[in-house]
Design a protein around this motif. Structure first.
Motif, PDB file in Angstrom:
ATOM      1  N   ALA A   1       0.883  -1.172   0.000  1.00 21.53           N
ATOM      2  CA  ALA A   1       0.000   0.000   0.000  1.00 21.53           C
ATOM      3  C   ALA A   1       0.916   1.216   0.000  1.00 21.53           C
ATOM      4  O   ALA A   1       2.078   1.115   0.376  1.00 21.53           O
ATOM      5  CB  ALA A   1      -0.909   0.007   1.226  1.00 21.53           C
TER       6      ALA A   1
ATOM      7  N   GLN B   1       1.148   3.416   2.057  1.00 19.90           N
ATOM      8  CA  GLN B   1       1.023   3.903   3.430  1.00 19.90           C
ATOM      9  C   GLN B   1       2.074   4.948   3.820  1.00 19.90           C
ATOM     10  O   GLN B   1       1.750   6.062   4.205  1.00 19.90           O
ATOM     11  CB  GLN B   1       1.105   2.713   4.388  1.00 19.90           C
TER      12      GLN B   1
ATOM     13  N   LYS C   1       2.174   8.208   1.548  1.00 21.27           N
ATOM     14  CA  LYS C   1       1.098   9.176   1.712  1.00 21.27           C
ATOM     15  C   LYS C   1       1.256   9.938   3.031  1.00 21.27           C
ATOM     16  O   LYS C   1       0.887  11.110   3.118  1.00 21.27           O
ATOM     17  CB  LYS C   1      -0.274   8.509   1.612  1.00 21.27           C
TER      18      LYS C   1
ATOM     19  N   CYS D   1      -1.883  -1.978  -5.407  1.00 25.06           N
ATOM     20  CA  CYS D   1      -1.215  -2.544  -4.233  1.00 25.06           C
ATOM     21  C   CYS D   1      -0.913  -4.014  -4.517  1.00 25.06           C
ATOM     22  O   CYS D   1      -1.662  -4.682  -5.230  1.00 25.06           O
ATOM     23  CB  CYS D   1      -2.100  -2.430  -2.996  1.00 25.06           C
TER      24      CYS D   1
ATOM     25  N   GLN E   1      -7.035   0.425  -4.709  1.00 32.19           N
ATOM     26  CA  GLN E   1      -7.782   1.067  -3.638  1.00 32.19           C
ATOM     27  C   GLN E   1      -7.816   2.574  -3.834  1.00 32.19           C
ATOM     28  O   GLN E   1      -6.947   3.152  -4.475  1.00 32.19           O
ATOM     29  CB  GLN E   1      -7.172   0.735  -2.278  1.00 32.19           C
TER      30      GLN E   1
ATOM     31  N   ASP F   1      -6.907   5.394  -2.208  1.00 33.72           N
ATOM     32  CA  ASP F   1      -6.005   5.717  -1.115  1.00 33.72           C
ATOM     33  C   ASP F   1      -6.065   7.218  -0.861  1.00 33.72           C
ATOM     34  O   ASP F   1      -5.922   8.008  -1.796  1.00 33.72           O
ATOM     35  CB  ASP F   1      -4.587   5.303  -1.512  1.00 33.72           C
TER      36      ASP F   1
ATOM     37  N   GLU G   1      -5.345  10.564   2.231  1.00 33.34           N
ATOM     38  CA  GLU G   1      -4.802  11.008   3.516  1.00 33.34           C
ATOM     39  C   GLU G   1      -5.098  12.493   3.674  1.00 33.34           C
ATOM     40  O   GLU G   1      -5.170  13.242   2.688  1.00 33.34           O
ATOM     41  CB  GLU G   1      -3.302  10.751   3.570  1.00 33.34           C
TER      42      GLU G   1
ATOM     43  N   SER H   1     -12.257  -1.127   3.840  1.00 31.86           N
ATOM     44  CA  SER H   1     -11.013  -0.414   4.123  1.00 31.86           C
ATOM     45  C   SER H   1     -10.678  -0.448   5.597  1.00 31.86           C
ATOM     46  O   SER H   1     -11.559  -0.500   6.450  1.00 31.86           O
ATOM     47  CB  SER H   1     -11.156   1.048   3.685  1.00 31.86           C
TER      48      SER H   1
ATOM     49  N   ALA I   1      -8.364   3.695   2.938  1.00 35.09           N
ATOM     50  CA  ALA I   1      -8.187   3.319   1.531  1.00 35.09           C
ATOM     51  C   ALA I   1      -9.231   2.282   1.121  1.00 35.09           C
ATOM     52  O   ALA I   1      -8.946   1.087   1.066  1.00 35.09           O
ATOM     53  CB  ALA I   1      -6.774   2.773   1.303  1.00 35.09           C
TER      54      ALA I   1
END
Length: 593
Positions: A198, A200, A203, A220, A237, A239, A241, A487, A535
């Protein structure tokens, strides 16, 4: 639309076009030979048109010999269909094309399965010839739906002030989560990139870099086994933030997007209106037996442990004394069912590896083997605690808390399915919140992260000073729709001091954190805003909207359950020269492997 192949698409001709000449191109969907007439349904991406050619036409034999799925161009005159042959199920059903000229663009071999109808072909055969499978109406519509959903998501996110920014595909391996897919480096022999599970960390770095709202439709990659709602290999996904936000503000940002998508593409089914219900994790496990509850299912599980504690039903009382719990799963309007109905459930539970499934039925009086061992006061208390009416029954699960929760959730789902209690007329959303930060590993007894290790613990650094670590909750959340987890997300741990402490509890030293998460922890030391996001899975969203039980029906070119791409023959062996260039040697398989 005029070019050398067509003047119209295969969904365009209408009665107003009668008498006009037209040229159509597409695939031969279906042929019907009526002796002196040959009817052909011609299909393109947009739809179907019935075409007809007379036996006296010199082109008749050419078409007659073609296999289905050959690609052709037909020229002719648009004519009205006879009243009795009008097809009201087709937009073009009032007309047909009288063929005068045929151009064969590409002939087709005999196809390995039917495209014009669903013939229940084996999935591996369909995946091997996925380009044919994608011609089928249902699957073709699913991929169009997927494209439209993604376009709508992009529009909604952009309108909400999010910037679409891409993150790297070649990155470093992560010690948390599923297995990585690794990519060997030619330049740096013996070292590997990893495909991102991802975006992660990236972001979060966007937030540290000062971008207030980020999103992308992100690919992903996880080396994990397939399930009905999980495709092996890769998935996509939404995604996103956000900076300077609380959990509630993350919810408020994404709820209108998700509800809007499901209202737009949900075929007028009901959709939960924001704000979505919020269910604490422990409450979800008790009431539904899962942290992925299908709220269309009206059955609510109850805790009946104290009622059976010290009771005359010794089987449960003795197990409770050893730390077990009792869960009650209602079965509405079943008290008049024959004994065989309950015996089937008992036998099913044994097939599932359990001791059985006890029950009580509440008709004029309480019935069942367990009822005979309980006083009337206890029976009344069960009826009240399980919220039962006259005519209802209740099944019982007695086990350790974790096992009782899990199995009672399975029973809840089975009872609702068997009694047809779940109405497929809507999309029911909820948030699962207040996840425990840590849990105890059942095999080793070690304290490990229960969910996302990068989440902010509720209470911050003080939580570690005032609470048992197993009682610490995290600002973590899942969004669930109709029993499918769309998610996971969290408010992130952006304070180095708290991050070091959180990982220390899970057995990571400061050196481990600095080494394994260097990019993130170093960035946090230069000023990081509070931030969070989640996400939602694109594949699962489309699966739900399309009403498909299998996620592979929402993906254009999925792998099979063994993580094989049968169309492109992947994974496959690599030329030894390439392996040598990468410094890789394939070890021989041992006999016991």
């Amino acid at each position: 639309m005029r070019n050398i192949y067509r003047t119209h698409l295969c969904n365009e001709l209408r009665p107003k076009d009668v008498g006009a000449s037209a040229k159509l191109s597409g695939w031969i969907h279906r042929k019907r030979d009526h002796g002196n007439l040959l009817f052909i349904d011609l299909r393109d991406h947009f739809g179907l048109t019935q075409c007809v050619i007379e036996v006296k036409n010199p082109e008749f034999r050419k078409i007659e010999q073609l296999h289905s799925e050959s690609v052709v161009t037909f020229e002719g005159m648009v004519a009205s269909r006879d009243e009795e042959t009008v097809n009201k199920n087709l937009p073009t059903g009032g007309v047909e094309l009288k063929i005068t000229k045929v151009d064969l663009i590409s002939s087709a071999d005999v196809i390995p399965f039917q495209v014009a109808v669903d013939d229940d072909s084996p999935e591996d055969l369909r995946l091997k010839y996925r380009f044919l499978d994608l011609r089928r109406e249902k699957l073709h519509k699913n991929i169009i739906l997927r494209s439209n959903v993604i376009s709508s998501i992009r529009r909604r996110m952009t309108q909400s002030g999010f910037l679409e920014i891409q993150t790297p595909i070649l990155t470093s391996s992560s010690p948390e989560g599923a297995r990585d897919y690794l990519v060997p480096s030619r330049i740096h022999r013996g070292q590997f990139y990893a495909l991102p599970q991802a975006p992660q960390l990236f972001k979060q770095l966007f937030m540290v870099a000062g971008f207030d709202r980020y999103f992308q439709i992100a690919p992903c990659f996880r080396d994990e086994d397939a399930r009905a709602d999980r495709s092996p290999g890769e998935f996509y996904q939404l995604d996103f933030e956000m900076s300077f936000v609380t959990q509630e503000e993350v919810f408020s940002a994404i709820e209108p997007v998700l509800s809007g998508i499901f209202e737009e593409f949900g075929n007028e089914k009901s959709v939960t209106k924001p704000p979505f219900p919020k269910i604490p994790f422990h409450e979800a496990m008790l009431k539904y037996g899962t942290d992925k509850p299908d709220l269309r299912n009206p059955i609510i599980i109850s805790d009946l442990t104290n009622i059976f504690r010290g009771s005359n039903f010794k089987i449960f009382a003795d197990k409770i004394a050893k730390g077990c719990v009792v869960r009650g799963i209602p079965a509405p309007k079943t008290s008049e069912m024959p004994r065989s109905f309950f015996d089937k459930y008992n036998n099913w539970a044994r097939e599932e590896g359990k001791a059985g499934l006890g029950y009580i039925s509440f008709a004029e009086s309480a019935k069942g083997p367990i009822a005979k061992n309980l006083e009337n006061e206890k029976l009344d208390e069960i009826k009240r605690s399980a919220n039962l009416d006259k005519g209802d029954s209740v099944f019982f699960v007695c086990d350790s808390e974790k096992e009782a929760n899990n199995f009672s959730g399975i029973v809840r789902k089975k009872v609702a399915k068997d009694l047809k209690l779940i109405k497929d007329n809507g999309f029911s959303f909820c948030w699962i919140v207040d996840y425990p930060m840590y849990e105890k590993d059942e095999e080793t007894g070690d304290i490990i992260f229960s969910h996302n290790p990068f989440s902010m613990p509720q209470g911050g650094i003080d939580a570690f000073k005032t609470k048992d670590v197993l009682d610490i909750k995290a600002w973590q959340y899942d969004i669930v729709c109709n029993g499918v987890e769309l998610s996971s997300g969290a408010i992130r741990n952006h304070i180095p001091e708290i991050m070091y402490k959180a990982f220390e509890v899970a057995g990571y030293s400061k050196k481990d954190v600095d080494s394994q998460f260097a990019g993130l922890i170093n960035a946090f030391k230069y000023g990081a805003p509070p931030h969070g996001g989640c996400a939602p899975g694109i594949d699962r969203i489309v699966m739900l909207l399309a009403g498909e039980p299998n996620i592979r029906e929402a993906i254009a070119f999925p792998m099979n359950q063994k993580a094989q791409d049968l169309l492109m023959n992947a994974p496959s062996k690599i030329d030894p020269k390439r392996l040598k260039e990468l410094g890789i040697t394939i070890a021989s398989k041992k006999k016991d492997e």
